[in-house]
Motif scaffolding. Structure first.
Motif, PDB file in Angstrom:
ATOM      1  N   GLN A 227       0.858  -1.413   0.003  1.00  0.00           N
ATOM      2  CA  GLN A 227      -0.001   0.017   0.034  1.00  0.00           C
ATOM      3  C   GLN A 227       0.975   1.137   0.018  1.00  0.00           C
ATOM      4  O   GLN A 227       1.944   1.290   0.571  1.00  0.00           O
ATOM      5  N   SER A 228       0.283   2.374  -0.500  1.00  0.00           N
ATOM      6  CA  SER A 228       0.761   3.767  -0.188  1.00  0.00           C
ATOM      7  C   SER A 228      -0.179   4.353   0.828  1.00  0.00           C
ATOM      8  O   SER A 228      -1.101   4.041   1.013  1.00  0.00           O
ATOM      9  N   GLN A 229       0.733   4.998   1.627  1.00  0.00           N
ATOM     10  CA  GLN A 229      -0.100   5.759   2.857  1.00  0.00           C
ATOM     11  C   GLN A 229       0.443   7.078   3.046  1.00  0.00           C
ATOM     12  O   GLN A 229       1.746   7.114   2.989  1.00  0.00           O
ATOM     13  N   CYS A 230      -0.350   7.882   3.578  1.00  0.00           N
ATOM     14  CA  CYS A 230      -0.144   9.071   4.191  1.00  0.00           C
ATOM     15  C   CYS A 230      -0.174   9.367   5.678  1.00  0.00           C
ATOM     16  O   CYS A 230      -1.066   9.055   6.416  1.00  0.00           O
TER      17      CYS A 230
ATOM     18  N   MET B 123       8.653   8.378   0.447  1.00  0.00           N
ATOM     19  CA  MET B 123       8.330   9.277  -0.989  1.00  0.00           C
ATOM     20  C   MET B 123       8.336  10.770  -0.721  1.00  0.00           C
ATOM     21  O   MET B 123       9.063  11.571  -1.409  1.00  0.00           O
TER      22      MET B 123
ATOM     23  N   ARG C   1       4.737  10.719   3.201  1.00  0.00           N
ATOM     24  CA  ARG C   1       4.198   9.475   2.323  1.00  0.00           C
ATOM     25  C   ARG C   1       4.980   8.290   2.157  1.00  0.00           C
ATOM     26  O   ARG C   1       6.371   8.656   1.711  1.00  0.00           O
TER      27      ARG C   1
ATOM     28  N   LEU D 229       5.438   4.151   0.765  1.00  0.00           N
ATOM     29  CA  LEU D 229       5.348   3.017   0.051  1.00  0.00           C
ATOM     30  C   LEU D 229       5.631   1.848   0.717  1.00  0.00           C
ATOM     31  O   LEU D 229       6.968   1.540   0.888  1.00  0.00           O
TER      32      LEU D 229
ATOM     33  N   GLU E   3       5.983   0.108  -7.022  1.00  0.00           N
ATOM     34  CA  GLU E   3       4.745   0.582  -7.308  1.00  0.00           C
ATOM     35  C   GLU E   3       3.867  -0.534  -7.986  1.00  0.00           C
ATOM     36  O   GLU E   3       2.928  -0.483  -7.976  1.00  0.00           O
TER      37      GLU E   3
ATOM     38  N   ARG F  46       2.713  -2.916  -5.482  1.00  0.00           N
ATOM     39  CA  ARG F  46       1.457  -2.430  -5.004  1.00  0.00           C
ATOM     40  C   ARG F  46       0.202  -2.643  -5.925  1.00  0.00           C
ATOM     41  O   ARG F  46      -0.875  -2.844  -5.619  1.00  0.00           O
TER      42      ARG F  46
ATOM     43  N   HIS G 150      10.349  12.666  -8.412  1.00  0.00           N
ATOM     44  CA  HIS G 150       9.191  12.271  -7.218  1.00  0.00           C
ATOM     45  C   HIS G 150       8.661  13.590  -7.062  1.00  0.00           C
ATOM     46  O   HIS G 150       7.293  13.476  -6.655  1.00  0.00           O
TER      47      HIS G 150
ATOM     48  N   LYS H 209       4.372  13.912  -7.410  1.00  0.00           N
ATOM     49  CA  LYS H 209       3.491  14.642  -6.515  1.00  0.00           C
ATOM     50  C   LYS H 209       2.728  15.995  -6.792  1.00  0.00           C
ATOM     51  O   LYS H 209       1.553  15.873  -6.468  1.00  0.00           O
TER      52      LYS H 209
END
Length: 284
Positions: free
Chosen positions: A8-11, A31, A73, A75, A134, A137, A234, A238
Motif C-alpha cells: 500500500q501507499s499511505q500518508c 516518498m 508519504r 510506500l 509501485e 502495489r 518524485h 507529487k
C-alpha cells in the motif's frame, strides 16, 4: 519463492508510534517527509528521508516516528522470502506480544557468515526499484488472475537490485567527507530547482570533480546527476497528482525553465508525458 502479504501507499501523520515486531518482513520507501526508526538495543534512531528505503526484519523490536511537520508519504510492502506466511490481513503480520507464536516468524536469507544480505537502510534508491515496488502495489491491489506470480517476479527483481546496491555500497566513505556529502544531499532535496553542477558541488568540498563524483556514488549508490533527477521526478509526480498547478509551473519548481525539456525528462522517467500522466491520475 517470495510471497507478498500487503502492499500500500499511505500518508502518515506526525506520530511517535509504539514498539512492535513483525512476523514477516517489510520494505518501506519514503516518498516524501522524514521518519525515524528506533531499533532495540541501539542508542540512536536511524533517520530515513525522502528517497530512502527501510528494510524491517522479522522478530526485531522497533518503533517508528514520523517527524516531518507535514507527515510522510510512504510506500510499504509486507512479504516473506520463502512463501511461509499465509495471510492477507495486516494485523496478522504484527506480533501480539501477549500471545507470540514462534513458528510464525519468517526466515531471513543470510550470507556464509550468518549475516543478513540486506541492509536496514538504503540511501538514494534507484528509480527502477521504486517502479517495481509501485508495480507490486498495483498488482496486489488489483487481485487480477495471476497477480501473485507477477508480485513474486517483481520482488525477485527488487531483491537482486538491492543485493547489487549493497555490494556497491560496501566501501565506506571517509568520515572527513561523509557529513559534508549528507549536508549537500539535503540541500539538493530542498533546492532542486537550482542548476547544480558537479564542478560547483566539488568545489564546496574542496576536491576534484572526479573525486567528488566517486565519493558521492560510494555514499549514495548513484551519481549526483542521477540523485537530483530522482528527486525531481518524485516531486514532479507529487505536484501532478496533488496540485492544480500548470505543467509549466511544475517544471520550473523542479528545475526546468523550458517546458519541452521538462516534458522530455518526465517522459524518460515515467514513460508518458506529464500532461498524460496527470490525465491518467484523474481517471483512476
Amino acid at each position: 519463492m517470495p510471497s507478498v502479504h500487503w502492499a500500500q501507499s499511505q500518508c502518515a501523520p506526525v506520530m511517535h508510534g509504539t514498539t512492535r515486531r513483525l512476523y514477516d518482513f517489510e520494505f518501506m520507501y519514503v516518498m516524501t517527509g522524514e521518519m525515524r526508526v528506533h531499533f532495540a538495543g541501539e542508542p540512536c534512531p536511524v533517520i530515513y528521508q525522502s528517497g530512502e528505503l527501510l528494510f524491517l526484519q522479522s522478530a526485531v523490536h522497533h518503533r517508528i516516528e514520523i517527524t516531518s511537520d507535514q507527515g510522510a508519504r510512504l510506500l510499504g510492502i509486507h512479504f516473506d522470502f520463502y512463501d511461509e506466511l499465509d495471510t492477507g490481513i495486516d494485523l496478522d503480520m504484527v506480533v501480539p506480544e501477549d500471545c507470540v507464536d514462534e513458528n510464525h516468524f519468517c526466515f531471513l536469507p543470510v550470507d556464509e557468515h550468518g549475516d543478513s544480505i540486506f541492509a536496514c537502510r538504503y540511501s538514494a534508491v534507484p528509480l527502477e526499484i521504486v517502479r517495481w515496488m509501485e508495480a507490486v502495489r498495483e498488482e496486489f491491489l488489483s487481485a487480477k488472475p495471476g497477480f501473485e506470480t507477477v508480485c513474486r517476479g517483481l520482488m525477485l527483481l527488487i531483491f537482486a537490485a538491492l543485493m547489487r546496491l549493497q555490494a556497491n555500497s560496501a566501501r565506506l566513505t571517509s568520515p572527513a567527507y561523509d557529513k559534508a556529502l549528507h549536508e549537500l544531499a539535503d540541500e539538493l532535496r530542498k533546492d532542486m530547482q537550482l542548476q547544480w553542477s558537479n564542478a560547483a558541488m566539488a568545489q564546496r568540498l574542496n576536491i576534484s570533480e572526479d573525486h567528488f563524483i566517486r565519493l558521492f556514488k560510494e555514499t549514495f549508490g548513484t551519481t549526483p546527476h542521477q540523485f537530483l533527477q530522482r528527486i525531481r521526478h518524485h516531486e514532479a509526480i507529487k505536484y501532478l497528482r496533488e496540485s492544480d498547478l500548470k505543467i509549466e509551473s511544475i517544471g520550473r519548481l523542479v528545475g526546468y525553465e523550458d517546458l519541452h525539456r521538462f516534458s522530455h525528462a518526465f517522459k524518460k522517467w515515467q514513460g508518458v508525458s506529464p500532461r498524460l500522466y496527470r490525465r491518467m491520475c484523474n481517471i483512476l
